[in-house]
Design a protein around this motif. Sequence first.
Motif, PDB file in Angstrom:
ATOM      1  N   THR A  32       0.881  -1.160   0.000  1.00 39.84           N
ATOM      2  CA  THR A  32       0.000   0.000   0.000  1.00 39.84           C
ATOM      3  C   THR A  32       0.921   1.213   0.000  1.00 39.84           C
ATOM      4  O   THR A  32       2.144   1.055   0.027  1.00 39.84           O
ATOM      5  CB  THR A  32      -0.939   0.053   1.227  1.00 39.84           C
ATOM      6  OG1 THR A  32      -0.220   0.553   2.351  1.00 39.84           O
ATOM      7  CG2 THR A  32      -1.540  -1.315   1.547  1.00 39.84           C
ATOM      8  N   TYR A  36       3.555  -2.481   3.598  1.00 38.79           N
ATOM      9  CA  TYR A  36       2.937  -3.671   3.019  1.00 38.79           C
ATOM     10  C   TYR A  36       1.868  -4.197   3.975  1.00 38.79           C
ATOM     11  O   TYR A  36       2.055  -4.203   5.194  1.00 38.79           O
ATOM     12  CB  TYR A  36       3.979  -4.771   2.757  1.00 38.79           C
ATOM     13  CG  TYR A  36       4.719  -4.580   1.448  1.00 38.79           C
ATOM     14  CD1 TYR A  36       5.620  -3.531   1.293  1.00 38.79           C
ATOM     15  CD2 TYR A  36       4.506  -5.430   0.365  1.00 38.79           C
ATOM     16  CE1 TYR A  36       6.288  -3.336   0.090  1.00 38.79           C
ATOM     17  CE2 TYR A  36       5.170  -5.248  -0.845  1.00 38.79           C
ATOM     18  CZ  TYR A  36       6.063  -4.199  -0.977  1.00 38.79           C
ATOM     19  OH  TYR A  36       6.702  -4.000  -2.165  1.00 38.79           O
ATOM     20  N   ASN A  61      -6.411  -7.846  18.891  1.00 35.95           N
ATOM     21  CA  ASN A  61      -6.050  -6.631  18.172  1.00 35.95           C
ATOM     22  C   ASN A  61      -6.888  -6.490  16.894  1.00 35.95           C
ATOM     23  O   ASN A  61      -6.796  -7.331  16.011  1.00 35.95           O
ATOM     24  CB  ASN A  61      -4.564  -6.684  17.817  1.00 35.95           C
ATOM     25  CG  ASN A  61      -3.915  -5.330  17.924  1.00 35.95           C
ATOM     26  OD1 ASN A  61      -4.595  -4.308  18.050  1.00 35.95           O
ATOM     27  ND2 ASN A  61      -2.605  -5.304  17.866  1.00 35.95           N
ATOM     28  N   ILE A  64      -7.479  -3.285  10.319  1.00 34.61           N
ATOM     29  CA  ILE A  64      -8.026  -2.239   9.458  1.00 34.61           C
ATOM     30  C   ILE A  64      -8.687  -2.901   8.242  1.00 34.61           C
ATOM     31  O   ILE A  64      -8.124  -3.818   7.637  1.00 34.61           O
ATOM     32  CB  ILE A  64      -6.920  -1.260   9.017  1.00 34.61           C
ATOM     33  CG1 ILE A  64      -6.396  -0.494  10.247  1.00 34.61           C
ATOM     34  CG2 ILE A  64      -7.443  -0.288   7.959  1.00 34.61           C
ATOM     35  CD1 ILE A  64      -5.205   0.407   9.964  1.00 34.61           C
ATOM     36  N   PRO A 142      -3.629  -5.999   8.246  1.00 39.50           N
ATOM     37  CA  PRO A 142      -2.659  -5.354   9.129  1.00 39.50           C
ATOM     38  C   PRO A 142      -1.329  -5.231   8.390  1.00 39.50           C
ATOM     39  O   PRO A 142      -1.206  -5.721   7.258  1.00 39.50           O
ATOM     40  CB  PRO A 142      -2.533  -6.363  10.270  1.00 39.50           C
ATOM     41  CG  PRO A 142      -2.738  -7.685   9.600  1.00 39.50           C
ATOM     42  CD  PRO A 142      -3.718  -7.444   8.473  1.00 39.50           C
ATOM     43  N   ILE A 183      -4.509   7.241  12.344  1.00 39.55           N
ATOM     44  CA  ILE A 183      -5.809   6.683  12.756  1.00 39.55           C
ATOM     45  C   ILE A 183      -6.561   7.705  13.601  1.00 39.55           C
ATOM     46  O   ILE A 183      -6.025   8.224  14.585  1.00 39.55           O
ATOM     47  CB  ILE A 183      -5.657   5.383  13.559  1.00 39.55           C
ATOM     48  CG1 ILE A 183      -4.841   4.353  12.774  1.00 39.55           C
ATOM     49  CG2 ILE A 183      -7.035   4.809  13.894  1.00 39.55           C
ATOM     50  CD1 ILE A 183      -4.678   3.009  13.490  1.00 39.55           C
TER      51      ILE A 183
END
Length: 304
Positions: A32, A36, A61, A64, A142, A183
């Motif tokens: 991305t 990565y 956890n 995204i 993630p 975030i």
Amino acid sequence: MVLQTRILPFGADSIAEAARLILDGQVVAVPTETVYGLAADATNAEAVAGIYAAKGRPSFNPLIIHVLSLDAAERIGEFGDGARRLAKRHWPGPLTVVVPRREDAAIASLATAGLQTIGIRVPNHPAMQALLQAVDRPLAAPSANASGSISPTRAEHVLKSLGGRIPLIIDGGQTERGLESTIVAATDGLLRLLRPGPIEIDAELASGAQIEAPGQLASHYAPSKPLRLRATGAAQDEFLIGFGAIGGDANLSAGGNLTEAAANLFDLLHHADASAKPRIAVAPIPNEGLGFAINDRLRRAATR
Ligand code: TXA
Ligand code: MG
């Protein structure tokens, strides 16, 4: 189970192969614009479990969820005015918004770790976008590193960390931003910064907004060696990561440019980690602009 991990250059063929694997419930590493990602079908709980298994990540956890558009995002999350305004301004791009999860969202609850909220991002990278297009569903992703180690900014970092645990890495070269997304939580009518990142959001946050520690383990970004901060020189046994006039063994940005430093940060941490020196030292980074996000990552890397 040991898999053979293939690395294929980003292109139509590798995306088609990645899409085939993901629709088969497997996980694939894909670049991305930030770092990565380790992508799996967010609607398939077993596929999402495969992410946790490959990373060795504590399963509480949340991940995204990546989608192609604000429209697609609004099908899985409840966007208020503040969240929508941020999304319109910064998507596609390195911003994740955490919003209430829609009750009818077709997302495995494992992907959001059972939370009533969901972190969503529209990425701005042709490989991740092509993959989203090809699979036509949200992807949980993630950062593509084993839990507790440094986020990967190159395909080789992914291979080193997850080789043998995933079938395929799409190689898109070094990531442009080099830092994970900013975030922001928009869950209670307030905007709160959960993780500083490439997008500087402070001015856009409601006044009185708090900066909260991200929902991460304090040692999330740790390399395998002790790390000393604000070093103006190196001891004999230290690999010094420099900045500006403090040269070191490698420099984040000789010109003192914080954008360049952010893009190089994880790369140089990997490099220092792999060096023969048993310790790492990092030159002072000014606490302004992107330096704020860089120092956040460095403090985490030093906490082990
Ligand atoms: O740039 C990025 O964000 C990369 C690329 C691959 O998109 N992804 C990434 O994911 O950094 P990961 O899993 O390494 O970090 C995601 C962070 C975690 O700290 C997680 O706790 C937080 O986002 N997060 C996700 N969903 C959340 C939620 N519903 N509430 C609070 N925090 C959340
Ligand atoms: Mg991560």
